[in-house]
Design an enzyme around this catalytic site. Structure first.
Site, PDB file in Angstrom:
ATOM      1  N   ARG A   1       0.834  -1.194   0.000  1.00  0.00           N
ATOM      2  CA  ARG A   1       0.000   0.000   0.000  1.00  0.00           C
ATOM      3  C   ARG A   1       0.874   1.251   0.000  1.00  0.00           C
ATOM      4  O   ARG A   1       1.862   1.319   0.734  1.00  0.00           O
ATOM      5  CB  ARG A   1      -0.849  -0.025   1.258  1.00  0.00           C
ATOM      6  CG  ARG A   1      -1.874   1.066   1.323  1.00  0.00           C
ATOM      7  CD  ARG A   1      -2.886   0.694   2.383  1.00  0.00           C
ATOM      8  NE  ARG A   1      -3.799   1.791   2.600  1.00  0.00           N
ATOM      9  CZ  ARG A   1      -4.219   2.149   3.801  1.00  0.00           C
ATOM     10  NH1 ARG A   1      -3.808   1.502   4.877  1.00  0.00           N
ATOM     11  NH2 ARG A   1      -5.057   3.152   3.934  1.00  0.00           N
TER      12      ARG A   1
ATOM     13  N   GLN B   1       9.965   9.656  -3.665  1.00  0.00           N
ATOM     14  CA  GLN B   1      10.982   8.657  -3.322  1.00  0.00           C
ATOM     15  C   GLN B   1      11.359   7.815  -4.539  1.00  0.00           C
ATOM     16  O   GLN B   1      12.528   7.569  -4.796  1.00  0.00           O
ATOM     17  CB  GLN B   1      10.435   7.708  -2.239  1.00  0.00           C
ATOM     18  CG  GLN B   1      10.571   8.213  -0.836  1.00  0.00           C
ATOM     19  CD  GLN B   1      11.993   8.016  -0.341  1.00  0.00           C
ATOM     20  OE1 GLN B   1      12.921   8.638  -0.837  1.00  0.00           O
ATOM     21  NE2 GLN B   1      12.167   7.161   0.613  1.00  0.00           N
TER      22      GLN B   1
ATOM     23  N   GLU C   1      14.509   2.534  -1.428  1.00  0.00           N
ATOM     24  CA  GLU C   1      15.676   2.136  -2.212  1.00  0.00           C
ATOM     25  C   GLU C   1      15.319   1.512  -3.548  1.00  0.00           C
ATOM     26  O   GLU C   1      16.121   1.515  -4.474  1.00  0.00           O
ATOM     27  CB  GLU C   1      16.534   1.158  -1.409  1.00  0.00           C
ATOM     28  CG  GLU C   1      16.573   1.608   0.028  1.00  0.00           C
ATOM     29  CD  GLU C   1      17.717   1.107   0.866  1.00  0.00           C
ATOM     30  OE1 GLU C   1      18.864   1.098   0.401  1.00  0.00           O
ATOM     31  OE2 GLU C   1      17.448   0.745   2.012  1.00  0.00           O
TER      32      GLU C   1
HETATM   33 MO1  MOS Z   1      20.302   2.188   3.310  1.00  0.00          MO
HETATM   34  S1  MOS Z   1      21.608   2.231   1.783  1.00  0.00           S
HETATM   35  O1  MOS Z   1      20.092   0.656   3.836  1.00  0.00           O
HETATM   36  O2  MOS Z   1      20.455   3.526   4.232  1.00  0.00           O
END
Ligand code: MOS
Length: 770
Positions: free
Chosen positions: A661, A671, A737
Site C-alpha cells: 500500500r 521517493q 531504495e
Molecule cells: Mo540504506 S543504503 O540501507 O540507508
C-alpha cells in the site's frame, strides 16, 4: 541498512516457530488519511529556514574543527609537525595520535554468522587517532580546532606529516584472484546452490554467460556529514549529528569513550539526505567528540565535500558473472550469479549484488556465490539499494541479452519465468504482483518490442529498455509513544530522524487516521535519543517499522481512554466494548450508534486529566522470516544516443511499482523518482575515480563526480499497484531504495536497442559507444 538486519535475523532465527497471520484491527477507523498526497509536514520549517540541521547548532563558545587527511594509502606516520599550526591565529589545539584522548576501537556490526550482538554501528573498527598507522589515503591524521572555521582550515593546511610508506594493495584486478568467501553477506549465506547449475547451463538450448562491472560510487547527500559535540560537567556528551540512526550513534560513541549509553545524547532531527552514508558512524563524529573533550568547549566539525569522499566510504565496485540457460521456449533452466567486490579488513560490508537472482526468477538450478577481496581504502558501506542496485545491472542486462538471443519480447520473458515461490528458499511470497505492475507499466509506457538500431531521429538513435526492480522488505522493532492532550491534540514521539523521505508526514497521517483526528491536530517529536528508541532509517524499513509500533501504541492508548470513559462511568461510552468502537471526529464513537460517543478532549476534561499516553514496542519481524517479502517494480525508458558523439540522453521514463500500500502519494512518488534519478547517475555518469598507485580519490567534488542535473532528467512517470500486503502493518512495503534498482540495466538495455551495442560496464560513457 542491511547491517542492522543481521541482528534481527539472528534473534529471529533462534525464536521463530510460528507466525499468527495478522488479525484485523479490533477498533474501526476511517481510512481517510493514508494514501493522500499530504504535503510534507516538515516542509514549512525547511523552506523558512526554521529547521536546524546539525551544522547549524551555534552553541556558546563554539569552536571549529578541520581535518588533516593522510596522503598515502598505507604506512606509518614517522613525524607530525604541528608547531606552525599551533602558533597560527585562532588555533586552540592540534590533536594527533600523539595527544588524542584515550578511545576504544569503534564497534562495528559483527558478521551475522559470528553470533555476536552489535555494540555499535561504526563502519570501520580501526582505532581513531589511536596509533601512527595509516590504512587509507584520506584517513584523518590530525584535527585542528580554532575559533573560526577559516582559522581551523588554515591551521590544518600548516600541519606537516612525514610518512614511512608501505606498499598498499590498491588494484582490484591485481588481487581479485585471491577472492575469498566472507562470513556472511548481510545476513544471507554468501553461497546458494540449488540443483547443478553449471551442468544445467552447459546443457541449455540457449546460454548467456557474461561479466558485468560496476565502479565505486559515493553518496553525495545535499547535506555533507556534520557534527556539533558538547561535553557536560557530568562527563556526558551531546552530539548534534547528521544521522540515519541516533541510537546507533549513541551506542557507538558510548563504546568508543567508555561511557554508559545514557551519558550520550544524540540529536538528529532534520537530515539533508544520506542514501546510506549516515547509517554508520564514521571518523568525523568520533573526532568531533574527541576534539570537544580536548578543548573543553563545544566543537563543530562539518566535512567538506572532499572530506566526505575521504572519510565516508561509498559503494564498492563489483565484478559479476551472470550466466542464464534457457530452453527454446524461453523457460530458464539455470541461473548463475557470482562475483567479487573489494572491501577492507576493517569494515564488514560485502556488496550483496547476488540478491535479485535469489528472488526474481523461477529456475531449476540456481548458483549464487559472492566473494570479497581486501584493499587498502576507506571502507565501503551501504549505498541506496545496496546489492540490487548493481546486482540488477548484471542480472537484468543478462535477461535482456537472453530475450534478444531467443528473439522474444523481454516483457514476455519475465512472464514466462515469473517465480511462484522464492527461488533461493522456497518460501511463499507474502504479496507479489510484479507481473501486474509490469503489464500496467508496459501499457502506460507504450512498450513494444523493436529491433535494435531500428529507430532514428536525425543523428539520434532511439531505443527502449526495461528492467525489473527489487528490494527486500525489512522491519525492525521500534518503540514509540503517543499522547492525547486535554485540548484534543495528539503528540507522537520516537527517536527517528527525517532524512527527507517523508517519514514524519506519513506517521502523522497514520496516527491521525487511527486516532480519528485531523492531521493538523497531530504533531511529531523526533530525532533525539531522549525519545523512545526508533528503528533505524535503513534498508527502506523505517516507515514500516514505525507503522507497526504506532498502530500498537494507538490501540493501547484508545483502550486506556475507553477504560477511563467507559465501564464504571456514566459517559456515553459506558458499557461499550472496544470492538464496538470507531475512532472519528476527535474521539471514540459507537459504530452501531452514531450519536453515542465522546471526543478525547471531552473525556479528559471531564476526568480532569491533562493527557493520556501509551508507549508500545513492536515485536520481532517474524513475518519476514516466514514469508518472502519484497518490493518490486518494472522500469521502462527511452534513450537517444547521438551517433556522432556517443552522448546518451534519457528521453522518457516510467517506473511501475508493486510495493504494497502506498501511504502518501506525493512523498512516495518523490521517493521513487529520486531513486530513478540516482540510477540515471549510476548508469551514465557516476564513478569514483581512484588512483591505483596512490589510493587517492581523483574526483572528490561535484564538479568532477557527476550526479544528474535537471537537464539530465526527463519527466519521470510513476505508477503503482497499491495492493496492500496483509502481512505488514498498514499493508506497506519499503520504497526508499527500490527506485534506483533496475535503472542502469533499463538504460543499458535501451542503449543496446538504440545502437546494437551492449555495454557491460558502468557508467555508460560516450567513449564506450564510439
Ligand atoms: Mo540504506 S543504503 O540501507 O540507508
Amino acid at each position: 541498512m542491511s547491517a542492522f538486519s543481521r541482528l534481527m535475523y539472528l534473534a529471529i532465527q533462534k525464536t521463530a516457530r510460528y507466525l499468527p497471520d495478522k488479525a484485523p484491527d479490533p477498533l474501526r477507523h476511517r481510512h481517510d488519511q493514508l494514501g493522500r498526497p499530504l504535503p510534507r509536514v516538515d516542509g514549512p520549517a525547511k523552506v523558512t529556514g526554521e529547521a536546524r540541521f546539525s551544522a547549524e547548532f551555534k552553541l556558546e563558545r563554539l569552536a571549529y574543527a578541520s581535518l588533516v587527511h593522510s596522503t598515502i594509502a598505507k604506512g606509518t606516520i614517522a613525524k607530525i609537525e604541528t608547531a606552525a599550526a599551533e602558533n597560527a591565529d585562532g588555533v586552540i589545539a592540534v590533536i594527533t595520535h600523539e595527544n588524542a584522548p584515550k578511545m576504544q576501537q569503534p564497534p562495528i556490526v559483527p558478521p551475522f554468522n559470528s553470533g555476536e550482538r552489535p555494540k555499535g554501528t561504526a563502519a570501520s573498527d580501526l582505532p581513531v587517532l589511536g596509533d601512527n598507522k595509516v590504512h587509507w589515503n584520506g584517513q584523518p591524521v590530525a584535527v585542528v580546532v580554532a575559533e573560526t572555521l577559516d582559522q581551523a582550515e588554515h591551521g590544518a593546511s600548516l600541519v606537516r606529516v612525514l610518512y614511512r610508506a608501505e606498499r598498499p594493495r590498491l588494484s582490484f584486478d591485481a588481487v581479485k584472484h585471491e577472492a575469498a568467501t566472507p562470513a556472511d553477506v548481510l545476513g544471507e549465506e554468501p553461497r546458494v546452490e540449488i540443483g547443478e547449475a553449471e551442468k544445467r547451463l552447459s546443457g541449455a538450448d540457449v546460454v548467456i554467460d557474461r561479466i558485468y562491472r560496476t565502479p565505486r560510487h559515493n553518496h553525495n547527500a545535499l547535506e555533507p556529514h556534520a557534527t556539533v559535540a558538547v561535553w557536560d560537567e557530568n562527563g556526558g556528551v551531546t552530539l548534534f549529528d547528521s544521522s540515519q540512526y541516533v541510537y546507533g550513534v549513541r551506542d557507538t560513541m558510548a563504546a568508543v569513550f567508555s561511557l554508559e549509553p545514557k551519558k550520550v545524547r544524540v540529536v538528529s532531527k532534520y537530515v539533508g539526505g544520506s542514501f546510506g552514508s549516515k547509517g554508520n558512524v564514521w571518523n568525523n563524529t568520533i573526532l568531533c567528540a574527541a576534539a570537544a573533550r580536548v578543548v573543553g568547549r563545544p566543537v563543530h566539525l562539518a566535512l567538506s565535500r572532499r572530506g566526505v569522499f575521504n572519510v565516508v566510504g561509498g559503494r564498492s565496485m563489483t565484478e559479476q558473472r551472470v550466466a542464464i540457460g534457457a530452453d527454446r521456449n524461453g523457460r530458464i533452466t539455470a541461473i548463475i550469479h557470482t562475483g567479487v567486490n573489494p572491501t577492507t579488513t576493517h569494515g564488514a560490508f560485502p556488496e550483496p549484488f547476488g540478491a535479485p537472482a535469489r528472488y526474481l526468477y523461477a529456475t531449476d538450478a540456481l548458483l549464487i556465490d559472492q566473494k570479497i577481496v581486501h584493499l587498502d581504502t576507506v571502507t565501503n558501506a551501504a549505498m541506496r539499494g545496496p546489492g540490487p542496485s548493481v546486482g540488477t545491472f548484471a542480472l537484468e542486462s543478462a535477461m535482456d541479452e537472453l530475450a534478444h538471443e531467443l528473439g522474444v519480447d523481454p516483457l514476455a520473458l519475465r512472464r514466462i519465468n515469473e517465480a511462484r515461490k522464492e527461488p533461493s528458499t522456497g518460501r511463499e511470497f507474502s504479496s507479489r504482483h510484479l507481473l501486474e505492475a509490469s503489464q500496467r507499466g508496459a501499457t502506460k509506457f507504450g512498450w513494444q518490442p523493436r529491433a535494435p538500431r531500428s529507430q532514428r531521429d536525425g543523428t539520434w538513435l532511439v531505443g527502449q529498455g526495461m528492467a525489473a526492480a527489487q528490494y527486500h522488505v525489512v522491519r525492525f522493532p521500534a518503540t514509540v509513544r503517543v499522547r492525547i492532550n486535554a485540548d484534543g491534540t495528539a503528540v507522537l514521539q520516537t527517536s527517528a530522524q527525517e532524512n527527507g523521505m517523508g517519514t514524519v508526514t506519513v506517521q502523522v497521517q497514520h496516527a491521525a487516521e487511527r486516532l480519528g483526528l485531523p492531521v493538523d491536530k497531530v504533531t511529531f517529536e523526533y530525532g533525539d535519543t531522549n525519545l523512545p528508541k526508533s528503528a533505524p532509517a535503513g534498508a527502506s524499513s523505517q516507515t514500516v517499522s514505525l507503522l507497526q509500533a504506532f498502530r500498537d501504541a494507538c490501540e493501547k492508548l484508545q483502550r486506556e481512554v475507553l477504560s477511563l470513559a467507559g465501564n464504571g462511568s456514566h459517559g456515553p461510552l459506558s458499557r461499550s466494548r472496544f470492538d464496538q468502537l470507531e475512532a472519528r471526529d476527535g474521539g471514540l464513537f459507537r459504530s452501531d450508534d452514531a450519536h453515542r460517543g465522546e471526543t478525547y478532549a471531552a473525556i479528559l476534561q471531564r476526568l480532569g486529566r491533562e493527557f493520556v499516553e501509551a508507549e508500545a514496542t513492536s515485536g520481532l519481524p517474524f513475518e519476514t522470516i516466514k514469508y518472502a517479502m519484497h518490493s518490486y517494480g518494472m522500469q521502462f525508458c527511452e534513450v537517444r544516443v547521438n551517433e556522432a558523439s556517443g552522448e546518451v540522453r534519457v528521453a522518457r521514463w516510467l517506473g511501475s511499482f508493486d510495493c504494497g500500500r502506498i501511504l502518501n502519494a506525493r512523498t512516495a512518488t518523490s521517493q521513487f523518482r529520486g531513486g530513478i534519478i540516482m540510477g540515471i547517475g549510476a548508469a551514465l555518469t557516476e564513478e569514483t575515480l581512484f588512483d591505483e598507485r596512490s589510493g587517492r580519490i581523483m574526483n572528490p567534488s561535484l564538479a568532477e563526480y557527476h550526479v544528474p542535473v535537471h537537464l539530465d532528467v526527463p519527466h519521470i512517470e510513476i505508477i503503482y499497484t497499491d495492493i496492500p500486503d496483509d502481512h505488514t502493518a498498514g499493508g506497506a512495503h519499503g520504497i526508499g531504495e527500490i527506485g534506483i534498482t533496475g535503472v542502469s540495466a533499463a538504460i543499458a538495455n535501451a542503449v543496446f536497442n538504440a545502437t546494437g551495442k551492449r555495454i557491460r560496464e558502468l557508467p555508460i560513457t560516450l567513449d564506450k559507444l564510439l
